[in-house]
Design an enzyme around this catalytic site. Structure first.
Site, mmCIF file in Angstrom:
data_model
loop_
_atom_site.group_PDB
_atom_site.id
_atom_site.type_symbol
_atom_site.label_atom_id
_atom_site.label_comp_id
_atom_site.label_asym_id
_atom_site.label_seq_id
_atom_site.Cartn_x
_atom_site.Cartn_y
_atom_site.Cartn_z
ATOM 1 N N LYS A 198 0.871 -1.181 0.000
ATOM 2 C CA LYS A 198 0.000 0.000 0.000
ATOM 3 C C LYS A 198 0.900 1.220 0.000
ATOM 4 C CE LYS A 198 -3.842 -2.393 0.439
ATOM 5 N NZ LYS A 198 -5.086 -2.327 -0.332
ATOM 6 N N LYS A 247 1.516 -9.781 -3.198
ATOM 7 C CA LYS A 247 0.380 -9.723 -4.124
ATOM 8 C C LYS A 247 0.237 -8.312 -4.669
ATOM 9 C CE LYS A 247 -4.159 -9.187 -2.954
ATOM 10 N NZ LYS A 247 -4.620 -8.315 -4.039
ATOM 11 N N ASP A 305 -2.077 -5.265 -6.125
ATOM 12 C CA ASP A 305 -3.461 -4.897 -5.836
ATOM 13 C C ASP A 305 -4.297 -4.965 -7.112
ATOM 14 O OD1 ASP A 305 -5.482 -4.342 -4.041
ATOM 15 O OD2 ASP A 305 -4.231 -2.939 -2.937
ATOM 16 N N GLU A 306 -5.614 -4.939 -6.939
ATOM 17 C CA GLU A 306 -6.502 -5.225 -8.072
ATOM 18 C C GLU A 306 -6.382 -4.202 -9.199
ATOM 19 O OE1 GLU A 306 -7.518 -4.510 -4.988
ATOM 20 O OE2 GLU A 306 -8.530 -2.566 -5.201
ATOM 21 N N HIS A 346 -8.692 -12.485 -7.750
ATOM 22 C CA HIS A 346 -9.222 -11.339 -7.006
ATOM 23 C C HIS A 346 -10.638 -11.105 -7.521
ATOM 24 C CE1 HIS A 346 -9.752 -7.410 -5.229
ATOM 25 N NE2 HIS A 346 -8.606 -7.535 -4.593
ATOM 26 N N LYS A 406 -12.806 -5.261 6.689
ATOM 27 C CA LYS A 406 -13.398 -3.948 6.399
ATOM 28 C C LYS A 406 -14.531 -4.009 5.374
ATOM 29 C CE LYS A 406 -10.278 -2.859 2.543
ATOM 30 N NZ LYS A 406 -9.114 -2.146 2.028
HETATM 31 O O1 LIG Z 1 -6.356 -4.716 -0.991
HETATM 32 C C1 LIG Z 1 -7.021 -5.493 -0.385
HETATM 33 C C2 LIG Z 1 -6.894 -5.629 1.067
HETATM 34 O O2 LIG Z 1 -6.120 -4.560 1.612
HETATM 35 P P1 LIG Z 1 -6.152 -4.249 3.187
HETATM 36 O O3 LIG Z 1 -5.576 -5.440 3.861
HETATM 37 O O4 LIG Z 1 -5.289 -3.027 3.352
HETATM 38 O O5 LIG Z 1 -7.579 -4.005 3.565
HETATM 39 C C3 LIG Z 1 -7.895 -6.357 -1.200
HETATM 40 O O6 LIG Z 1 -8.144 -5.790 -2.450
HETATM 41 C C4 LIG Z 1 -9.113 -6.877 -0.584
HETATM 42 O O7 LIG Z 1 -8.691 -8.124 -0.359
HETATM 43 C C5 LIG Z 1 -10.378 -7.013 -1.420
HETATM 44 O O8 LIG Z 1 -11.374 -7.578 -0.651
HETATM 45 P P2 LIG Z 1 -11.901 -9.063 -0.732
HETATM 46 O O9 LIG Z 1 -10.781 -9.961 -0.364
HETATM 47 O O10 LIG Z 1 -13.007 -9.092 0.276
HETATM 48 O O11 LIG Z 1 -12.357 -9.275 -2.135
HETATM 49 MG MG LIG Z 2 -7.040 -4.528 -2.911
#
Ligand SMILES: O=C(COP(=O)(O)O)[C@H](O)[C@H](O)COP(=O)(O)O
Ligand SMILES: [Mg+2]
Length: 421
Positions: free
Chosen positions: A157, A183, A185-186, A275, A316
């Protein structure tokens, strides 16, 4: 539907509450709210009709010119409707075609105020057309050294904007601190601030250094998400550079693309991390859309090895029934390999014991902010996450374990056991 000379296909023809589906049929469960003035029976029949071979009007068709592929609404229990579909309705091995039937026009049909596809019972005649996962939970031991504990992953992040160097450096710190998987991020793919090819090369070089230092196998979930041809080229590049995994945003890419990636990954022995960004457009409302359970089922058939299924309420993001979905992903499905579920979104070391209590140890624990937001930085954050898993595996209370594990102590001081929003 009734036998004999067919003079029409009326939508009432699609209801038979005494019907017992054959083992070869795809049986789907919907939650339905009929439109004003429409009975549950009529709405159920319209759903079976529109999702198979019927329409709003009665048709006159010569029996010789038609294969009867009508679905049957065979159960009504409150707002729950069960529909059985003949296998011949479906093209072998085509997830888009299946979804155009069972989750197609019916979602917008005026005969229902709302409709949600809740669950599917997939017959072998359909699953046999799909590959299922190549690895599933076995990645913990085949590609990594997680053994019996949960696999640990982290996402740097801020999620976008970090330079390639910073991304790889953060990854290396996390791997050295005890994380198994870095990983992307999306929404990090191939942008100017951090180009795909550079990031892949630098991150895998960092992975190799971290493996050397720790003596543990590590790997990188690089986000190959793109238009399909481009995505397949990225998959090839990951294999050329010695990566073991790719990550795909399966909903935004679409299932046809996922099927293509699965085929290409099999050529290279790469595992697929799914994801699910955008899933909530389908599953967030409890009365309309497609459930996360069905999305996870589709992903398993198409052959992803990991999929995000939520945090059992500890993170969250809102989500439904994580334990039930995870149970399905690891249950028998005509010999398809299981999928390793990923818990992610707002996790931190202080909730890991509760997470393992709720979901068991056959999961990936993925934390972004909960690692990099540690007051002493990423390396300490990774150590704290690993320590919280060690404590939970040993059945030791986190506070007690923190007495002689400083990084965990700091994390607990910052976040306690709170669930963030
Ligand atoms: O970036 C994160 C988590 O970051 P953080 O740990 O800072 O919250 C992911 O994109 C989430 O996994 C998506 O949610 P889900 O897994 O529910 O699809
Ligand atoms: Mg994410």
């Amino acid at each position: 539907m009734s036998d004999g000379i067919m003079t029409g296909i009326e939508y009432d023809d699609f209801l038979d509450l005494g019907y017992d589906p054959a083992a070869t049929e795809l049986v789907c469960e919907f939650t339905i709210e009929p439109a004003d003035g429409m009975s549950m029976e009529a709405a159920a029949s319209r759903v079976a009709s529109e999702s198979s071979n019927g329409t709003w009007a009665a048709l006159h068709v010569d029996e010789d010119e038609l294969t009867d592929l009508g679905a049957v609404a065979c159960g009504i229990d409150g707002r729950t409707v069960t529909v059985a579909y003949p296998t011949a309705l479906f093209e072998d091995g085509s997830m888009p075609q299946i979804l155009s039937c069972i989750a197609g026009n019916i979602l917008g049909m005026k005969a229902v105020d709302s409709i949600r596809l809740e669950d599917c019972d997939w017959p072998e005649s359909i699953t046999s057309g799909f590959p299922g996962p190549q690895f599933g939970p076995s990645v913990a031991r085949e590609k990594l050294d997680a053994g019996e504990r949960p696999v640990l992953a982290t996402v740097p992040k801020p999620k976008v904007g970090l330079s390639t160097d910073a991304h790889a450096r953060i990854g290396e710190e996390a791997w050295r601190g005890g994380i198994d998987l870095l990983k992307d991020d999306e929404n990090l793919t191939d942008q100017a601030f951090n180009p795909f090819a550079d990031r892949l090369a630098e991150s895998l070089a960092a992975r190799d250094r971290a493996q050397e230092e720790t003596g543990e196998r590590k790997d990188y979930l690089v986000n190959v998400t793109a238009e399909t041809t481009e995505m397949l080229e990225r998959v090839d590049l990951v294999a050329e550079h010695g990566g073991g995994f790719v990550m795909v945003d399966v909903i935004t890419c679409g299932w046809a693309a996922v099927q293509s990636v699965r085929e290409r990954c099999a050529d290279h022995g790469l595992a697929i991390h799914a994801h699910r960004a955008m899933h909530a457009a389908f599953d967030r409302l409890d009365h309309h859309g497609v459930s996360m359970r069905v999305i996870a089922q589709i992903a398993r058939l198409c052959g992803v090895d990991h999929i995000h299924t939520g945090t059992a309420g500890l993170g969250k993001l809102a989500n439904e029934d994580t334990p039930g979905i995870n149970e399905w992903l690891t249950s028998d499905c005509h010999g398809l390999r299981p999928v390793l579920p990923v818990a992610s979104g707002g996790l931190h070391p202080g909730v890991v014991d509760q997470l393992i209590d709720a979901l068991g140890t056959d999961i990936i624990v993925q934390a972004g902010g909960g690692v990099h937001g540690h007051p002493d930085g990423t390396h300490a954050g990774a150590k704290a996450l690993r320590q919280s898993v060690e404590a939970s595996m040993a059945g030791t209370d986190l506070e007690t374990y923190a007495d002689d594990h400083a990084e965990l102590a700091t994390a607990l001081e910052k976040w306690g056991a709170e669930t963030p929003r």
